[in-house]
Design a protein around this motif. Structure first.
Motif, PDB file in Angstrom:
ATOM      1  N   GLY A  60       0.796  -1.218   0.000  1.00  0.00           N
ATOM      2  CA  GLY A  60       0.000   0.000   0.000  1.00  0.00           C
ATOM      3  C   GLY A  60       0.825   1.263   0.000  1.00  0.00           C
ATOM      4  N   GLU A  61       2.093   1.157  -0.401  1.00  0.00           N
ATOM      5  CA  GLU A  61       2.982   2.311  -0.460  1.00  0.00           C
ATOM      6  C   GLU A  61       3.750   2.283  -1.782  1.00  0.00           C
ATOM      7  N   PRO A  62       4.068   3.431  -2.368  1.00  0.00           N
ATOM      8  CA  PRO A  62       4.897   3.444  -3.577  1.00  0.00           C
ATOM      9  C   PRO A  62       6.283   2.873  -3.293  1.00  0.00           C
ATOM     10  N   ALA A  63       6.918   2.369  -4.334  1.00  0.00           N
ATOM     11  CA  ALA A  63       8.240   1.763  -4.161  1.00  0.00           C
ATOM     12  C   ALA A  63       9.245   2.771  -3.626  1.00  0.00           C
ATOM     13  N   ALA A  64       9.155   4.031  -4.045  1.00  0.00           N
ATOM     14  CA  ALA A  64      10.088   5.048  -3.562  1.00  0.00           C
ATOM     15  C   ALA A  64       9.943   5.272  -2.060  1.00  0.00           C
ATOM     16  N   VAL A  65       8.707   5.163  -1.548  1.00  0.00           N
ATOM     17  CA  VAL A  65       8.478   5.321  -0.112  1.00  0.00           C
ATOM     18  C   VAL A  65       8.930   4.082   0.644  1.00  0.00           C
ATOM     19  N   LEU A  66       8.709   2.907   0.053  1.00  0.00           N
ATOM     20  CA  LEU A  66       9.111   1.668   0.723  1.00  0.00           C
ATOM     21  C   LEU A  66      10.615   1.612   0.958  1.00  0.00           C
ATOM     22  N   ARG A  67      11.387   2.238   0.078  1.00  0.00           N
ATOM     23  CA  ARG A  67      12.842   2.173   0.194  1.00  0.00           C
ATOM     24  C   ARG A  67      13.325   2.719   1.537  1.00  0.00           C
ATOM     25  N   SER A  68      12.620   3.691   2.081  1.00  0.00           N
ATOM     26  CA  SER A  68      13.016   4.263   3.363  1.00  0.00           C
ATOM     27  C   SER A  68      12.309   3.611   4.547  1.00  0.00           C
ATOM     28  N   ARG A  69      11.418   2.639   4.278  1.00  0.00           N
ATOM     29  CA  ARG A  69      10.651   2.023   5.354  1.00  0.00           C
ATOM     30  C   ARG A  69      10.885   0.528   5.474  1.00  0.00           C
ATOM     31  N   VAL A  70      11.851   0.015   4.744  1.00  0.00           N
ATOM     32  CA  VAL A  70      12.145  -1.413   4.775  1.00  0.00           C
ATOM     33  C   VAL A  70      13.614  -1.608   5.138  1.00  0.00           C
ATOM     34  N   ALA A  71      13.866  -2.523   6.036  1.00  0.00           N
ATOM     35  CA  ALA A  71      15.226  -2.905   6.409  1.00  0.00           C
ATOM     36  C   ALA A  71      15.284  -4.421   6.516  1.00  0.00           C
ATOM     37  N   SER A  72      16.390  -4.989   6.071  1.00  0.00           N
ATOM     38  CA  SER A  72      16.555  -6.446   6.137  1.00  0.00           C
ATOM     39  C   SER A  72      17.796  -6.778   6.951  1.00  0.00           C
ATOM     40  N   GLU A  73      17.781  -7.969   7.528  1.00  0.00           N
ATOM     41  CA  GLU A  73      18.891  -8.411   8.369  1.00  0.00           C
ATOM     42  C   GLU A  73      19.079  -9.903   8.198  1.00  0.00           C
ATOM     43  N   THR A  74      20.331 -10.310   8.083  1.00  0.00           N
ATOM     44  CA  THR A  74      20.673 -11.737   7.971  1.00  0.00           C
ATOM     45  C   THR A  74      21.789 -12.064   8.949  1.00  0.00           C
ATOM     46  N   SER A  75      22.021 -13.348   9.137  1.00  0.00           N
ATOM     47  CA  SER A  75      23.085 -13.815  10.020  1.00  0.00           C
ATOM     48  C   SER A  75      24.048 -14.679   9.219  1.00  0.00           C
ATOM     49  N   PRO A  76      25.354 -14.539   9.442  1.00  0.00           N
ATOM     50  CA  PRO A  76      26.308 -15.386   8.704  1.00  0.00           C
ATOM     51  C   PRO A  76      26.258 -16.854   9.108  1.00  0.00           C
ATOM     52  N   ASP A  77      25.564 -17.176  10.201  1.00  0.00           N
ATOM     53  CA  ASP A  77      25.502 -18.550  10.685  1.00  0.00           C
ATOM     54  C   ASP A  77      24.117 -19.166  10.557  1.00  0.00           C
ATOM     55  N   SER A  78      23.175 -18.460   9.955  1.00  0.00           N
ATOM     56  CA  SER A  78      21.806 -18.958   9.886  1.00  0.00           C
ATOM     57  C   SER A  78      21.201 -18.602   8.535  1.00  0.00           C
ATOM     58  N   PRO A  79      20.375 -19.485   7.967  1.00  0.00           N
ATOM     59  CA  PRO A  79      19.713 -19.173   6.695  1.00  0.00           C
ATOM     60  C   PRO A  79      18.426 -18.365   6.867  1.00  0.00           C
ATOM     61  N   MET A  80      18.330 -17.616   7.970  1.00  0.00           N
ATOM     62  CA  MET A  80      17.132 -16.854   8.260  1.00  0.00           C
ATOM     63  C   MET A  80      17.265 -15.428   7.731  1.00  0.00           C
ATOM     64  N   ILE A  81      16.159 -14.889   7.212  1.00  0.00           N
ATOM     65  CA  ILE A  81      16.108 -13.512   6.727  1.00  0.00           C
ATOM     66  C   ILE A  81      15.017 -12.786   7.500  1.00  0.00           C
ATOM     67  N   ALA A  82      15.347 -11.635   8.058  1.00  0.00           N
ATOM     68  CA  ALA A  82      14.388 -10.808   8.788  1.00  0.00           C
ATOM     69  C   ALA A  82      14.156  -9.529   8.005  1.00  0.00           C
ATOM     70  N   VAL A  83      12.901  -9.230   7.743  1.00  0.00           N
ATOM     71  CA  VAL A  83      12.526  -8.004   7.041  1.00  0.00           C
ATOM     72  C   VAL A  83      11.632  -7.193   7.968  1.00  0.00           C
ATOM     73  N   THR A  84      12.029  -5.953   8.223  1.00  0.00           N
ATOM     74  CA  THR A  84      11.301  -5.072   9.142  1.00  0.00           C
ATOM     75  C   THR A  84      10.694  -3.909   8.367  1.00  0.00           C
ATOM     76  N   GLY A  85       9.404  -3.688   8.570  1.00  0.00           N
ATOM     77  CA  GLY A  85       8.718  -2.539   7.992  1.00  0.00           C
ATOM     78  C   GLY A  85       8.391  -1.528   9.063  1.00  0.00           C
ATOM     79  N   THR A  86       8.549  -0.265   8.745  1.00  0.00           N
ATOM     80  CA  THR A  86       8.264   0.810   9.698  1.00  0.00           C
ATOM     81  C   THR A  86       7.240   1.763   9.098  1.00  0.00           C
ATOM     82  N   SER A  87       6.400   2.311   9.975  1.00  0.00           N
ATOM     83  CA  SER A  87       5.366   3.249   9.532  1.00  0.00           C
ATOM     84  C   SER A  87       4.766   3.922  10.756  1.00  0.00           C
TER      85      SER A  87
END
Length: 225
Positions: A96-123
């Protein structure tokens, strides 16, 4: 014979009046900066709208016949792709947000020892924060399915982002404390770089070779304010 008028004592000159005024302590910038920083932090905490964050997780899984260690490497790659233009363009409809706005509201995090991906949205809207995180994770999962035959690794959605009930932005007390700390640090730096006020200094005059019996004058070594 007339009496001469009584002589009045001379009025103190400007220099004398100036010397009578109390001097400010040399450390006065420190409390001033602390107060200003606390005021800025208080204003920030009171007037800034609260910010909410929600996190969704995906897991990289190696398919049968593939190297299990490859899942960790591909998790790192997909974590970097979470904020790419291709992923955000696919996710902006569900978010529900334009891609240009999402760029500043999305952050991702990974671990070098785990195949897990965390995606955080802020608003500023807690429900929208969860929608952003889920939309981006869904875009990553769909993208991994398209190339799973070539990579041997696919993503599966591990957890669904829930609507947060607490804001992550600093509260009024925290903002005030952070502002006061930053002001104190700034005041300390000002004290370090500002020229020091002259205080008591010792001025020594090295006399020449004295002859026998010649007294040493007080001006040879004096204490100057």
């Amino acid at each position: 014979m007339t009496e001469s008028p009584e002589k009045q004592p001379p009025a103190p000159g400007p220099d004398r009046r100036r010397r009578a005024l109390p001097r400010r302590p040399h450390w006065w910038p420190l409390p001033v900066c602390v107060v200003l920083g606390a005021a800025c932090g208080l204003s920030y905490g009171m007037f800034k709208s609260p910010e909410y964050a929600a996190t969704s997780y995906a897991l990289a899984v190696a398919e049968e016949g593939s190297d299990p260690a490859a899942a960790i490497g591909y998790a790192q790659s997909y974590g970097r792709l979470a904020t790419s233009d291709a992923t955000l363009s696919y996710a902006h409809g569900a978010a529900g947000e334009p891609a240009a706005v999402l760029r500043s509201r999305v952050a991702s995090e990974t671990s070098p020892d785990s195949p897990m991906i965390a995606v955080t949205g802020t608003s500023a809207d807690p429900r929208r924060a969860a929608d952003i995180a889920n939309a981006v994770i869904e875009a990553l999962v769909v993208g991994s399915d398209h190339v799973a035959a070539d990579t041997g690794v696919k993503l599966i959605k591990f957890t669904h982002a829930m609507t947060p009930d607490r804001a992550v932005s600093p509260s009024v007390p925290v903002g005030t404390a952070v502002g006061a700390s930053a002001g104190g640090l700034s005041g300390g730096l000002v004290l370090l770089v500002r020229p020091r006020r002259k205080g008591w200094t010792v001025s020594a005059q090295v006399p020449g070779p004295a002859t026998a019996g010649e007294p040493v004058t007080p001006g040879d070594r004096e204490l100057v304010r």
